[in-house]
Design an enzyme around this catalytic site. Structure first.
Site, short mmCIF file in Angstrom:
data_model
loop_
_atom_site.label_atom_id
_atom_site.label_comp_id
_atom_site.label_asym_id
_atom_site.label_seq_id
_atom_site.Cartn_x
_atom_site.Cartn_y
_atom_site.Cartn_z
N HIS A 73 7.72 7.42 4.77
CA HIS A 73 7.00 8.22 5.30
C HIS A 73 6.26 7.42 6.40
CE1 HIS A 73 4.58 7.19 1.57
NE2 HIS A 73 3.39 6.94 2.60
N HIS B 267 0.76 -1.21 -0.06
CA HIS B 267 0.11 -0.08 -0.12
C HIS B 267 0.96 1.35 0.13
CE1 HIS B 267 -4.00 -2.26 0.20
NE2 HIS B 267 -3.18 -2.83 1.20
P1 5GP Z 1 0.94 5.78 1.30
O1 5GP Z 1 -0.05 5.12 0.88
O2 5GP Z 1 2.39 5.85 0.31
O3 5GP Z 1 1.56 5.27 2.69
O4 5GP Z 1 0.46 7.10 1.53
C1 5GP Z 1 0.79 8.29 1.00
C2 5GP Z 1 0.16 9.52 1.67
O5 5GP Z 1 0.52 10.69 1.19
C3 5GP Z 1 -1.42 9.48 1.49
O6 5GP Z 1 -1.89 9.32 2.55
C4 5GP Z 1 -1.72 10.74 0.55
O7 5GP Z 1 -2.90 11.16 0.92
C5 5GP Z 1 -0.58 11.57 0.95
N1 5GP Z 1 -0.32 12.28 -0.25
C6 5GP Z 1 -0.01 12.18 -1.41
N2 5GP Z 1 0.17 13.34 -2.13
C7 5GP Z 1 0.48 14.43 -1.26
C8 5GP Z 1 0.55 15.76 -1.21
O8 5GP Z 1 0.74 16.44 -2.50
N3 5GP Z 1 0.21 16.51 -0.06
C9 5GP Z 1 0.09 16.00 1.15
N4 5GP Z 1 0.22 16.82 2.06
N5 5GP Z 1 0.02 14.46 1.11
C10 5GP Z 1 0.10 13.84 0.17
#
Ligand code: 5GP
Length: 139
Positions: free
Chosen positions: A98, A91
């Site tokens: 992060h 996911h």
């Molecule tokens: P992952 O699924 O990779 O663990 O989560 C990526 C997270 O990054 C998601 O919760 C998504 O909402 C967040 N995200 C993606 N693009 C951006 C952005 O441009 N700005 C912010 N603040 N969050 C982002």
């Protein structure tokens, strides 16, 4: 490869900054699972946790509980999940390490599908042998 988080770090894309230091940056998630959903990232551009330097990991370890306390204070939440995804099948959508801090309020927050197995003694021994060998080779 550069990700959207590199653009956030450089200021090319705006973000709602929660915290920063020399090695760590934190900002509000743009699509929160619950109010106060916050991301914590190293400045180091690595996709997965195991690729990070000790320095970045130590800095995240220091900052994470502080940011959790700020999230709890700001939202009034008492409960929360820390989520950290590595790899698309796990996911991960943004390939820059992060950590999600996701407050839990009744139904709002992280939903977890958890299907536990049962640890088999023989497999535990095999796993430990391989892990211990690797850990001792890392020094
Ligand atoms: P992952 O699924 O990779 O663990 O989560 C990526 C997270 O990054 C998601 O919760 C998504 O909402 C967040 N995200 C993606 N693009 C951006 C952005 O441009 N700005 C912010 N603040 N969050 C982002």
């Amino acid at each position: 490869m550069a990700t959207i988080f590199d653009k956030i770090l450089s200021g090319e894309i705006p973000s709602h900054k929660v915290y920063e230091d020399d090695l760590v940056y934190s900002f509000l998630d743009i699509n929160p699972l619950s109010r106060g959903h916050t991301l914590v990232i190293p400045r180091e551009a690595k996709a997965r946790v195991h690729e990070l330097s000790d320095e970045s990991c130590a800095a995240i370890g220091r900052a994470l509980p502080r940011i959790c306390r700020a999230v709890l204070k700001a939202t009034g939440a008492e409960d929360y999940n820390i989520l950290q995804n590595n790899g698309a099948p796990a996911h991960q959508a943004v390939f820059h390490v992060h950590f999600h801090i996701i407050p839990k309020f009744n139904d709002a927050g992280l939903g977890v599908g958890w299907k536990p197995g049962s640890l088999q003694a023989q497999d535990a021994e095999a796993l430990l042998a391989a892990m211990h060998e690797h850990l001792s080779s890392e020094g």
